[in-house]
Design an enzyme around this catalytic site. Sequence first.
Site, short mmCIF file in Angstrom:
data_model
loop_
_atom_site.label_atom_id
_atom_site.label_comp_id
_atom_site.label_asym_id
_atom_site.label_seq_id
_atom_site.Cartn_x
_atom_site.Cartn_y
_atom_site.Cartn_z
N ARG A 109 0.89 -1.17 0.00
CA ARG A 109 0.00 0.00 0.00
C ARG A 109 0.92 1.22 0.00
O ARG A 109 1.45 1.61 1.04
CB ARG A 109 -0.90 -0.03 1.23
CG ARG A 109 -1.90 1.13 1.29
CD ARG A 109 -2.79 1.00 2.52
NE ARG A 109 -3.64 2.17 2.67
CZ ARG A 109 -4.84 2.34 2.11
NH1 ARG A 109 -5.33 1.36 1.36
NH2 ARG A 109 -5.54 3.43 2.32
N HIS A 136 -6.69 0.76 -7.13
CA HIS A 136 -7.05 0.07 -5.89
C HIS A 136 -7.85 -1.18 -6.23
O HIS A 136 -9.06 -1.26 -5.97
CB HIS A 136 -7.85 1.01 -4.99
CG HIS A 136 -7.90 0.59 -3.55
ND1 HIS A 136 -7.41 -0.61 -3.09
CD2 HIS A 136 -8.40 1.23 -2.45
CE1 HIS A 136 -7.60 -0.69 -1.78
NE2 HIS A 136 -8.19 0.40 -1.37
N GLN A 139 -10.10 -3.01 -3.55
CA GLN A 139 -11.37 -2.34 -3.28
C GLN A 139 -12.40 -2.71 -4.35
O GLN A 139 -13.57 -2.95 -4.05
CB GLN A 139 -11.17 -0.83 -3.24
CG GLN A 139 -12.45 -0.05 -2.93
CD GLN A 139 -12.99 -0.35 -1.55
OE1 GLN A 139 -12.28 -0.20 -0.56
NE2 GLN A 139 -14.24 -0.77 -1.47
N ASP A 226 -16.49 8.78 -3.21
CA ASP A 226 -15.26 8.67 -2.42
C ASP A 226 -14.81 10.09 -2.07
O ASP A 226 -15.37 11.08 -2.56
CB ASP A 226 -14.19 7.93 -3.22
CG ASP A 226 -12.97 7.54 -2.38
OD1 ASP A 226 -13.07 7.59 -1.13
OD2 ASP A 226 -11.92 7.22 -2.96
N CYS A 262 -16.04 3.82 -0.24
CA CYS A 262 -14.97 2.90 0.12
C CYS A 262 -14.38 3.19 1.50
O CYS A 262 -13.64 2.35 2.03
CB CYS A 262 -13.89 2.89 -0.95
SG CYS A 262 -12.98 4.43 -1.09
N ARG A 290 -14.40 -6.34 2.00
CA ARG A 290 -12.96 -6.31 1.77
C ARG A 290 -12.32 -7.60 2.27
O ARG A 290 -11.45 -8.19 1.61
CB ARG A 290 -12.32 -5.10 2.49
CG ARG A 290 -12.57 -3.75 1.86
CD ARG A 290 -11.86 -3.58 0.52
NE ARG A 290 -10.44 -3.79 0.61
CZ ARG A 290 -9.54 -2.88 0.99
NH1 ARG A 290 -9.96 -1.65 1.31
NH2 ARG A 290 -8.26 -3.15 1.02
#
Length: 303
Positions: A109, A136, A139, A226, A262, A290
Amino acid sequence: MNDPQSDEHRNLVTIDDLTPEALGAILDGAATRKAAAPAERDRPLAGQTMAMLFEKPSTRTRVSFETGMTQLGGHAIFLGPEDIHLGHGEPIRDTARALSGYVDFIIARVFAHDDVLDLAEYASVPVINALTDDAHPCQTLADLLTIREQFGGFDASVAWVGDGNNVCQSFALGAAMTGLDLTIATPEGYGIDDDVRERAAALGEAPTETNDPAAAVEDADLVYTDVWVSMGQGDERGQRLDDFAGFQVTPSLVGDRPVMHCLPAHRGEEITDEALESETAIVWKQAENRLHAQNGLLAWLAE
Protein backbone atom coordinates in the site's frame (compact mmCIF):
# COMPACT_ATOMS: atom_id res chain seq x y z
CA MET A 1 0.15 -5.13 -16.92
CA ASN A 2 1.53 -8.32 -15.48
CA ASP A 3 0.71 -11.68 -16.99
CA PRO A 4 -1.92 -13.15 -14.64
CA GLN A 5 -1.07 -16.63 -15.88
CA SER A 6 2.70 -16.40 -15.36
CA ASP A 7 4.44 -19.76 -15.17
CA GLU A 8 6.01 -18.67 -11.89
CA HIS A 9 3.16 -16.95 -10.07
CA ARG A 10 0.20 -14.63 -10.41
CA ASN A 11 0.09 -10.96 -9.39
CA LEU A 12 -2.66 -8.41 -8.90
CA VAL A 13 -1.32 -4.95 -9.72
CA THR A 14 -4.41 -3.71 -11.56
CA ILE A 15 -7.84 -5.32 -11.67
CA ASP A 16 -7.43 -6.08 -15.37
CA ASP A 17 -4.46 -8.28 -14.60
CA LEU A 18 -7.29 -10.76 -14.08
CA THR A 19 -9.21 -12.41 -16.87
CA PRO A 20 -13.00 -12.20 -16.57
CA GLU A 21 -12.96 -15.92 -15.76
CA ALA A 22 -10.43 -15.43 -12.96
CA LEU A 23 -12.42 -12.50 -11.60
CA GLY A 24 -15.53 -14.66 -11.51
CA ALA A 25 -13.67 -17.48 -9.77
CA ILE A 26 -12.35 -15.10 -7.11
CA LEU A 27 -15.81 -13.67 -6.43
CA ASP A 28 -17.31 -17.16 -6.31
CA GLY A 29 -14.66 -18.27 -3.82
CA ALA A 30 -15.24 -15.16 -1.74
CA ALA A 31 -18.98 -15.76 -1.60
CA THR A 32 -18.52 -19.42 -0.68
CA ARG A 33 -16.15 -18.65 2.18
CA LYS A 34 -18.34 -15.81 3.41
CA ALA A 35 -21.37 -18.11 3.58
CA ALA A 36 -19.56 -20.96 5.34
CA ALA A 37 -19.65 -21.37 9.10
CA PRO A 38 -16.24 -20.69 10.70
CA ALA A 39 -15.72 -24.37 11.51
CA GLU A 40 -16.38 -25.31 7.88
CA ARG A 41 -13.95 -22.90 6.25
CA ASP A 42 -10.86 -24.40 4.66
CA ARG A 43 -7.37 -23.14 5.50
CA PRO A 44 -5.47 -23.30 2.20
CA LEU A 45 -2.68 -20.98 3.39
CA ALA A 46 -1.63 -22.99 6.44
CA GLY A 47 2.06 -22.39 7.12
CA GLN A 48 2.27 -19.47 4.67
CA THR A 49 3.30 -15.89 5.43
CA MET A 50 2.42 -12.52 3.93
CA ALA A 51 4.58 -9.40 4.07
CA MET A 52 2.51 -6.21 4.25
CA LEU A 53 4.41 -3.12 3.05
CA PHE A 54 2.59 0.07 4.04
CA GLU A 55 3.67 3.60 3.14
CA LYS A 56 0.08 4.79 3.61
CA PRO A 57 -1.96 4.07 6.75
CA SER A 58 -5.26 2.19 6.57
CA THR A 59 -7.70 0.64 9.00
CA ARG A 60 -9.66 -1.55 6.59
CA THR A 61 -6.77 -2.74 4.42
CA ARG A 62 -4.55 -3.76 7.31
CA VAL A 63 -7.21 -5.41 9.46
CA SER A 64 -8.93 -7.20 6.57
CA PHE A 65 -5.70 -8.66 5.19
CA GLU A 66 -4.31 -9.69 8.58
CA THR A 67 -7.63 -11.24 9.60
CA GLY A 68 -7.94 -12.94 6.25
CA MET A 69 -4.53 -14.55 6.52
CA THR A 70 -5.48 -15.88 9.96
CA GLN A 71 -8.77 -17.27 8.68
CA LEU A 72 -6.98 -18.95 5.78
CA GLY A 73 -4.43 -20.50 8.13
CA GLY A 74 -1.51 -18.19 7.40
CA HIS A 75 0.39 -15.38 9.10
CA ALA A 76 0.91 -11.71 8.22
CA ILE A 77 3.88 -9.43 9.03
CA PHE A 78 3.17 -5.70 9.00
CA LEU A 79 6.00 -3.46 7.78
CA GLY A 80 5.18 0.24 8.16
CA PRO A 81 7.07 3.33 6.99
CA GLU A 82 9.53 3.06 9.87
CA ASP A 83 10.24 -0.60 9.16
CA ILE A 84 10.94 -0.48 5.46
CA HIS A 85 11.73 2.30 2.99
CA LEU A 86 10.77 1.30 -0.52
CA GLY A 87 13.38 2.67 -2.88
CA HIS A 88 15.10 4.58 -0.08
CA GLY A 89 18.07 2.80 1.46
CA GLU A 90 17.96 -0.09 -0.99
CA PRO A 91 16.44 -0.48 -4.45
CA ILE A 92 12.94 -1.92 -4.65
CA ARG A 93 14.24 -4.83 -6.68
CA ASP A 94 16.49 -5.81 -3.77
CA THR A 95 13.61 -5.62 -1.30
CA ALA A 96 11.45 -7.74 -3.61
CA ARG A 97 14.06 -10.45 -4.02
CA ALA A 98 14.98 -10.56 -0.34
CA LEU A 99 11.38 -10.78 0.84
CA SER A 100 10.68 -13.49 -1.72
CA GLY A 101 13.08 -15.70 0.19
CA TYR A 102 11.07 -15.32 3.39
CA VAL A 103 7.39 -15.01 2.55
CA ASP A 104 4.73 -16.45 0.25
CA PHE A 105 2.89 -13.20 -0.60
CA ILE A 106 3.72 -9.50 -0.69
CA ILE A 107 1.09 -6.80 -0.49
CA ALA A 108 1.99 -3.13 -0.89
CA ARG A 109 0.00 0.00 0.00
CA VAL A 110 2.13 2.80 -1.38
CA PHE A 111 2.03 6.13 -3.18
CA ALA A 112 3.83 5.46 -6.48
CA HIS A 113 2.25 2.87 -8.77
CA ASP A 114 5.66 2.16 -10.31
CA ASP A 115 6.83 0.84 -6.93
CA VAL A 116 4.32 -2.00 -7.08
CA LEU A 117 5.21 -2.66 -10.71
CA ASP A 118 8.86 -3.01 -9.66
CA LEU A 119 7.95 -5.31 -6.78
CA ALA A 120 5.95 -7.51 -9.13
CA GLU A 121 8.75 -7.62 -11.69
CA TYR A 122 11.45 -8.73 -9.27
CA ALA A 123 9.56 -10.77 -6.66
CA SER A 124 9.25 -14.50 -7.13
CA VAL A 125 6.05 -14.66 -5.05
CA PRO A 126 2.62 -13.12 -5.77
CA VAL A 127 2.45 -9.34 -5.32
CA ILE A 128 -0.85 -7.62 -4.52
CA ASN A 129 -1.51 -3.93 -4.97
CA ALA A 130 -3.27 -2.85 -1.76
CA LEU A 131 -3.52 0.72 -3.10
CA THR A 132 -1.43 3.11 -5.13
CA ASP A 133 -2.15 6.62 -6.37
CA ASP A 134 -3.30 5.05 -9.65
CA ALA A 135 -5.27 1.96 -8.67
CA HIS A 136 -7.05 0.07 -5.89
CA PRO A 137 -7.94 -3.36 -7.29
CA CYS A 138 -8.69 -4.97 -3.91
CA GLN A 139 -11.37 -2.34 -3.28
CA THR A 140 -12.89 -3.15 -6.66
CA LEU A 141 -13.11 -6.83 -5.76
CA ALA A 142 -15.07 -5.91 -2.63
CA ASP A 143 -17.24 -3.48 -4.61
CA LEU A 144 -18.13 -6.09 -7.19
CA LEU A 145 -18.90 -8.68 -4.53
CA THR A 146 -21.20 -6.18 -2.81
CA ILE A 147 -23.02 -5.27 -6.02
CA ARG A 148 -23.46 -8.93 -6.93
CA GLU A 149 -25.00 -9.56 -3.52
CA GLN A 150 -27.24 -6.50 -3.80
CA PHE A 151 -28.59 -7.17 -7.30
CA GLY A 152 -28.03 -10.90 -7.77
CA GLY A 153 -25.50 -10.22 -10.51
CA PHE A 154 -24.20 -7.30 -12.55
CA ASP A 155 -27.34 -6.26 -14.41
CA ALA A 156 -27.34 -2.85 -12.75
CA SER A 157 -26.53 0.78 -13.42
CA VAL A 158 -24.05 2.59 -11.17
CA ALA A 159 -23.40 6.31 -10.88
CA TRP A 160 -20.04 7.42 -9.56
CA VAL A 161 -20.20 10.98 -8.21
CA GLY A 162 -17.00 12.79 -7.23
CA ASP A 163 -13.32 12.44 -8.08
CA GLY A 164 -12.07 10.19 -10.87
CA ASN A 165 -9.40 8.89 -8.48
CA ASN A 166 -7.63 5.55 -8.04
CA VAL A 167 -10.74 3.85 -6.64
CA CYS A 168 -12.86 5.18 -9.48
CA GLN A 169 -10.35 4.08 -12.11
CA SER A 170 -10.15 0.52 -10.81
CA PHE A 171 -13.93 0.39 -10.50
CA ALA A 172 -14.32 1.58 -14.11
CA LEU A 173 -12.22 -1.35 -15.28
CA GLY A 174 -14.08 -3.80 -13.04
CA ALA A 175 -17.40 -2.50 -14.38
CA ALA A 176 -16.24 -3.05 -17.94
CA MET A 177 -15.11 -6.60 -17.10
CA THR A 178 -18.47 -7.52 -15.56
CA GLY A 179 -20.84 -5.61 -17.83
CA LEU A 180 -21.98 -3.08 -15.23
CA ASP A 181 -23.47 0.09 -16.70
CA LEU A 182 -21.35 2.89 -15.23
CA THR A 183 -21.70 6.66 -15.45
CA ILE A 184 -18.99 8.82 -13.89
CA ALA A 185 -19.80 12.39 -12.85
CA THR A 186 -16.77 14.55 -12.02
CA PRO A 187 -15.95 18.25 -12.21
CA GLU A 188 -14.11 19.36 -15.32
CA GLY A 189 -10.49 18.21 -15.09
CA TYR A 190 -11.08 15.47 -12.52
CA GLY A 191 -12.08 12.60 -14.80
CA ILE A 192 -10.41 9.24 -15.23
CA ASP A 193 -7.15 8.88 -17.16
CA ASP A 194 -7.25 8.38 -20.93
CA ASP A 195 -5.41 5.09 -20.50
CA VAL A 196 -8.09 3.76 -18.13
CA ARG A 197 -10.84 4.85 -20.49
CA GLU A 198 -9.17 3.02 -23.38
CA ARG A 199 -8.60 -0.12 -21.34
CA ALA A 200 -12.22 -0.14 -20.21
CA ALA A 201 -13.38 0.17 -23.82
CA ALA A 202 -11.17 -2.76 -24.80
CA LEU A 203 -12.53 -4.87 -21.94
CA GLY A 204 -16.17 -4.23 -22.70
CA GLU A 205 -17.42 -0.66 -22.58
CA ALA A 206 -15.95 2.62 -21.41
CA PRO A 207 -18.01 4.44 -18.79
CA THR A 208 -20.27 7.31 -19.72
CA GLU A 209 -18.76 10.56 -18.41
CA THR A 210 -20.47 13.78 -17.44
CA ASN A 211 -20.01 16.90 -15.31
CA ASP A 212 -23.62 16.75 -14.08
CA PRO A 213 -24.22 14.65 -10.92
CA ALA A 214 -28.02 14.82 -11.24
CA ALA A 215 -27.88 13.50 -14.81
CA ALA A 216 -25.57 10.68 -13.77
CA VAL A 217 -27.84 9.56 -10.95
CA GLU A 218 -31.13 9.88 -12.83
CA ASP A 219 -31.19 6.33 -14.24
CA ALA A 220 -28.85 4.73 -11.71
CA ASP A 221 -29.67 1.81 -9.42
CA LEU A 222 -26.79 2.65 -7.06
CA VAL A 223 -24.63 5.68 -6.25
CA TYR A 224 -20.93 5.42 -5.33
CA THR A 225 -18.67 8.18 -4.03
CA ASP A 226 -15.26 8.67 -2.42
CA VAL A 227 -13.31 11.50 -0.79
CA TRP A 228 -12.48 14.62 -2.75
CA VAL A 229 -9.11 15.08 -1.04
CA SER A 230 -7.00 11.93 -0.87
CA MET A 231 -3.81 11.28 1.08
CA GLY A 232 -0.99 13.42 -0.25
CA GLN A 233 -3.36 16.07 -1.65
CA GLY A 234 -3.66 18.24 1.45
CA ASP A 235 -2.07 21.24 -0.26
CA GLU A 236 -4.86 21.09 -2.87
CA ARG A 237 -7.67 20.97 -0.31
CA GLY A 238 -9.02 24.48 -0.71
CA GLN A 239 -9.06 24.34 -4.49
CA ARG A 240 -10.65 20.89 -4.51
CA LEU A 241 -13.44 21.85 -2.13
CA ASP A 242 -14.26 24.76 -4.43
CA ASP A 243 -14.10 22.63 -7.58
CA PHE A 244 -16.33 19.89 -6.16
CA ALA A 245 -19.11 22.21 -5.02
CA GLY A 246 -22.40 20.65 -6.17
CA PHE A 247 -21.04 17.08 -6.18
CA GLN A 248 -21.95 16.17 -2.60
CA VAL A 249 -23.95 12.95 -2.21
CA THR A 250 -27.10 13.86 -0.30
CA PRO A 251 -30.47 12.19 0.34
CA SER A 252 -32.07 14.57 -2.15
CA LEU A 253 -29.59 13.51 -4.86
CA VAL A 254 -29.76 9.74 -4.32
CA GLY A 255 -33.35 9.27 -3.18
CA ASP A 256 -33.90 5.66 -2.09
CA ARG A 257 -30.99 4.28 -4.09
CA PRO A 258 -28.29 2.26 -2.27
CA VAL A 259 -25.12 4.24 -1.56
CA MET A 260 -21.55 2.95 -1.53
CA HIS A 261 -18.37 4.57 -0.20
CA CYS A 262 -14.97 2.90 0.12
CA LEU A 263 -14.22 4.74 3.40
CA PRO A 264 -12.94 6.58 5.31
CA ALA A 265 -15.60 9.19 4.59
CA HIS A 266 -15.22 12.91 5.11
CA ARG A 267 -18.74 13.47 6.36
CA GLY A 268 -20.05 16.83 5.32
CA GLU A 269 -17.79 16.99 2.25
CA GLU A 270 -18.34 14.34 -0.45
CA ILE A 271 -21.27 12.81 1.45
CA THR A 272 -23.63 13.98 4.16
CA ASP A 273 -24.07 12.16 7.43
CA GLU A 274 -27.71 11.51 6.51
CA ALA A 275 -26.79 9.82 3.22
CA LEU A 276 -24.09 7.69 4.82
CA GLU A 277 -26.35 6.61 7.67
CA SER A 278 -29.47 6.06 5.55
CA GLU A 279 -31.28 2.72 5.63
CA THR A 280 -30.42 2.14 1.99
CA ALA A 281 -26.66 2.69 2.38
CA ILE A 282 -24.66 -0.52 1.93
CA VAL A 283 -21.35 0.99 2.99
CA TRP A 284 -20.79 -1.35 5.94
CA LYS A 285 -21.53 -4.46 3.90
CA GLN A 286 -19.06 -3.11 1.35
CA ALA A 287 -16.43 -2.58 4.06
CA GLU A 288 -16.89 -6.11 5.42
CA ASN A 289 -16.55 -7.52 1.93
CA ARG A 290 -12.96 -6.31 1.77
CA LEU A 291 -12.20 -9.30 4.02
CA HIS A 292 -14.16 -11.83 2.01
CA ALA A 293 -13.06 -10.61 -1.42
CA GLN A 294 -9.40 -10.64 -0.40
CA ASN A 295 -9.79 -14.13 1.05
CA GLY A 296 -11.08 -15.20 -2.34
CA LEU A 297 -8.12 -13.51 -4.01
CA LEU A 298 -5.50 -15.04 -1.71
CA ALA A 299 -6.93 -18.53 -2.11
CA TRP A 300 -6.98 -18.10 -5.90
CA LEU A 301 -3.40 -16.84 -5.98
CA ALA A 302 -2.28 -19.87 -3.97
CA GLU A 303 -3.85 -22.39 -6.35
